[in-house]
Write an enzyme that holds these catalytic residues in place. Sequence first.
Site, short mmCIF file in Angstrom:
data_model
loop_
_atom_site.label_atom_id
_atom_site.label_comp_id
_atom_site.label_asym_id
_atom_site.label_seq_id
_atom_site.Cartn_x
_atom_site.Cartn_y
_atom_site.Cartn_z
N ASP A 52 0.84 -1.20 0.00
CA ASP A 52 0.00 0.00 0.00
C ASP A 52 0.88 1.26 0.00
OD1 ASP A 52 0.88 -0.12 2.59
OD2 ASP A 52 -1.08 0.18 3.53
N SER A 53 2.21 1.07 0.06
CA SER A 53 3.14 2.18 -0.16
C SER A 53 2.93 2.75 -1.57
CB SER A 53 4.59 1.72 0.02
OG SER A 53 4.81 0.52 -0.70
N ASP A 91 -1.07 -6.27 -0.50
CA ASP A 91 -1.27 -5.63 0.81
C ASP A 91 -2.74 -5.24 0.97
OD1 ASP A 91 -0.05 -4.76 3.10
OD2 ASP A 91 0.94 -3.03 2.20
N LYS A 121 -1.04 -9.48 2.69
CA LYS A 121 -0.35 -8.97 3.89
C LYS A 121 -1.33 -8.10 4.66
CE LYS A 121 2.87 -5.56 3.88
NZ LYS A 121 2.21 -4.62 4.81
N GLU A 123 -1.63 -5.59 8.30
CA GLU A 123 -0.95 -4.92 9.41
C GLU A 123 -1.63 -5.24 10.73
OE1 GLU A 123 -0.15 -0.75 8.82
OE2 GLU A 123 0.74 -1.09 6.85
N GLU A 190 8.75 -4.11 11.02
CA GLU A 190 9.14 -2.79 10.50
C GLU A 190 9.49 -1.83 11.63
OE1 GLU A 190 6.60 -1.07 7.50
OE2 GLU A 190 7.72 0.82 7.54
O1 KIV Z 1 3.44 -1.14 1.71
C1 KIV Z 1 4.59 -1.55 1.75
O2 KIV Z 1 5.39 -1.32 0.84
C2 KIV Z 1 5.00 -2.32 2.91
C3 KIV Z 1 6.42 -2.79 2.99
C4 KIV Z 1 7.36 -1.69 3.13
C5 KIV Z 1 6.62 -3.83 4.02
O3 KIV Z 1 4.21 -2.57 3.77
#
Ligand code: KIV
Length: 289
Positions: A52-53, A91, A121, A123, A190
């Site tokens: 989600d970055s 994510d 993924k 959180e 992280e």
């Molecule tokens: O969203 C992302 O890129 C991440 C990674 C940096 C682990 O969660």
Amino acid sequence: MDPKFEAVSKTTVPLILERKLRGEKVTCLTAYDYPTARLVDEAGIDMILVGDSLAQVVLGYDSTLPVTVDEMLHHLRAVRRATRRALLIADLPFGSYHLGEDQALETSIRFVKEGGAEAVKIEGGKKRAPVIRRLVQAEIPVMAHIGLTPQSVNAFGGYRVQGKTLESAGELLADAQAVEEAGAFSVVLEGIPRELAAVITSRLSIPTIGIGAGPECDGQVLVIHDLVGLSFSPPPKFVRAYADLRETMRSAIEQFRDDVLASRYPDDRESYHWPASLREHFEREAARR
Ligand code: KIV
């Protein structure tokens, strides 16, 4: 042979788990588009995360919070088309699982069915254990993510290293154990002290994938834009930029601008031509006038 049909050694969830038993490191990078994902996949990186970055490094938001499931899917599909070998992880963005297990399952099923993700993924630690359990029961492998979880930026009051007190270190260890117990196949650590990451790594049987968590983790993940020097904000301490693509691109763009303004681009070799017969026809026409 058509490269499409060449045999590839596909990375799978059981293979990632085996790596920990063998003491072999695991590599993971983010990707959000076809060309980047191809390069990452062809370089033999084990896992590709459509993180989600995306919100910050590609879409220009100032946190990860605004990105939507549909935006994630759009990029996930592009990455899917490029990925043959790596394990593809999507994510779950903010708001796509907070309403509970049903919502988390619905989002994850979309990522698997519509986006081709092989894992998701999520959180959060202990409080996500029921959701992780539900996804795993639905045959969706889960990578957990604890520590400085960017979706908690408002709750944390900023992007702060976590686990620096005895109490918060203990909570993070309990989080890591809870996500393992719930069935996660790996956990991203992280923004936590190296010493805490080392303790967590030694107590878990699933691989820990560090980002700003020191070298003792079982694997490492970075945001690809940080790795290649294509970010606009000052990189965090843990980033190692292996290239300076921002300056390489800036220079290429400026050279193009200068060449067009000075009529140096395109030149004759960069132009298409009429066949000789047609050229001669117009030369004769011009001569008659
Ligand atoms: O969203 C992302 O890129 C991440 C990674 C940096 C682990 O969660």
